[in-house]
Design a protein around this motif. Sequence first.
Motif, PDB file in Angstrom:
ATOM      1  N   GLY A  24       0.879  -1.207  -0.118  1.00 16.86           N
ATOM      2  CA  GLY A  24       0.155   0.061   0.124  1.00 16.86           C
ATOM      3  C   GLY A  24       0.951   1.207   0.012  1.00 16.86           C
ATOM      4  N   VAL A  27       2.503   1.773  -3.587  1.00 20.53           N
ATOM      5  CA  VAL A  27       1.339   2.014  -4.482  1.00 20.53           C
ATOM      6  C   VAL A  27       0.841   3.591  -4.445  1.00 20.53           C
ATOM      7  N   GLN A  28       0.878   4.073  -3.105  1.00 18.10           N
ATOM      8  CA  GLN A  28       0.495   5.143  -2.999  1.00 18.10           C
ATOM      9  C   GLN A  28       1.154   6.414  -3.565  1.00 18.10           C
ATOM     10  N   TYR A 100      -4.607   3.110  -3.225  1.00 15.74           N
ATOM     11  CA  TYR A 100      -4.425   1.653  -3.095  1.00 15.74           C
ATOM     12  C   TYR A 100      -5.698   1.582  -2.395  1.00 15.74           C
ATOM     13  N   ARG A 107      -6.710  -6.342  -4.085  1.00 14.22           N
ATOM     14  CA  ARG A 107      -5.812  -5.148  -3.734  1.00 14.22           C
ATOM     15  C   ARG A 107      -6.004  -4.475  -5.220  1.00 14.22           C
ATOM     16  N   GLY A 109      -4.908  -0.772  -7.583  1.00 14.94           N
ATOM     17  CA  GLY A 109      -4.170   0.477  -7.592  1.00 14.94           C
ATOM     18  C   GLY A 109      -3.140   0.173  -8.605  1.00 14.94           C
ATOM     19  N   VAL A 112      -0.122  -2.465  -8.502  1.00  9.01           N
ATOM     20  CA  VAL A 112      -0.010  -3.577  -7.674  1.00  9.01           C
ATOM     21  C   VAL A 112       0.361  -4.783  -8.242  1.00  9.01           C
TER      22      VAL A 112
END
Length: 391
Positions: A24, A27-28, A100, A107, A109, A112
């Motif tokens: 996460g 991905v952010q 994300y 999941r 995004g 990912v």
Amino acid sequence: MREMGEAAARWLEDRAGEMDEALGALVQVNSYTENPEGGRKLGGLLRECFAVPGLSAEVVLSARFADHLVFRSAGRAGTRPVALVGHLDTVYPPGRFEGYRKDGPLRRGPGVLDMKGGLVVMAWALRALAASGGLQALAPLRLVVVSDEEVGSPEGQGVVREAIGGAGACLVFEAGREGDAIITQRKGTGGVKVVAHGKAAHAGNAYAEGANAIWALARFVDGAQQLTDVPRGLTVNVGRVVGGQGKNTLPDRAEADVDLRFCTREEGEELVRRLQHLATQASQGIPGTRLELVGGVARDPLERTEASAALMAAYGRCAHASGLGHAESPRVGGGSDASTAFGLGIPSIDGLGPRGKGFHTVEEYIEVETLRSKAQALARFLTSWESSPSF
């Protein structure tokens, strides 16, 4: 060594939450290839992920992209290194596809699947091995994370060659396929830009004095598309055409961007030669025009060999032990840095990241549980390397 692999697999059993959280955070951060600031920020997070005892880190500076990363371990003497390869860049610019999202067992995004999930798999497998006996017990490791793979690795190919030369095997953690199929074959990729030059003239008062660049380019486009031979795996796609000033002016310039896919280096080079011949023919057919062609083969194919088939089988046994599928994937059309490793004569397999779908779309997702199982498979493979067949 088998006991070490099983200990690492057990260590990973309780780390699914950690892996999810780490993914996460990656991905952010937007790491679009042409967003070097974001890529460098992501590189800092990755250095934290790969802060594993026994693994050194090197930053390879880039003038155009984010910096590339190379990690190494000393490993066991007398054993050929194993290369692990990935990339940190993604395909959507800031503001287009962000965030994300947890969606039950999925999941979602940007990246990912392609391929921040694969980077987490690599990092947590090494963390597990470091906690279960230490990287010094394994073959030397050569890890490369490039920042320009999505545009063909113009710099990254050289970084990969420099870092992994002499390795005995290369595993690439691009997007995992349905059923965990292992990739042994990828098409090569190439591209050309064709620029048609003509002579501008008024379409009503001076038509005979001009030379229509778009007409010459159209002749080229028609011939280029006809070079496609789907049964042989050869495709030519003219994906972008621009030119002209307005309908009442003969255009003095037009451009086309052409994508090439092929199964062997020789086929790629032959496609380029035939395109050059078509450009000459097109300009000769429209007096006063001239076509320039720039580009060619950008990335060699990944070809299947006896050695890569043996590598696939060795990894496949570890995947099976980790509850994963291990069939062989059909040849895929997209390129990757596995082709660069293959060009060095290193047996290479690909598609070892988490299972998912939708790469290069806003629907991109992974099955989050496969982060752990893919890391377990890698840990088991690295501890079985000594007893694997000679590749």
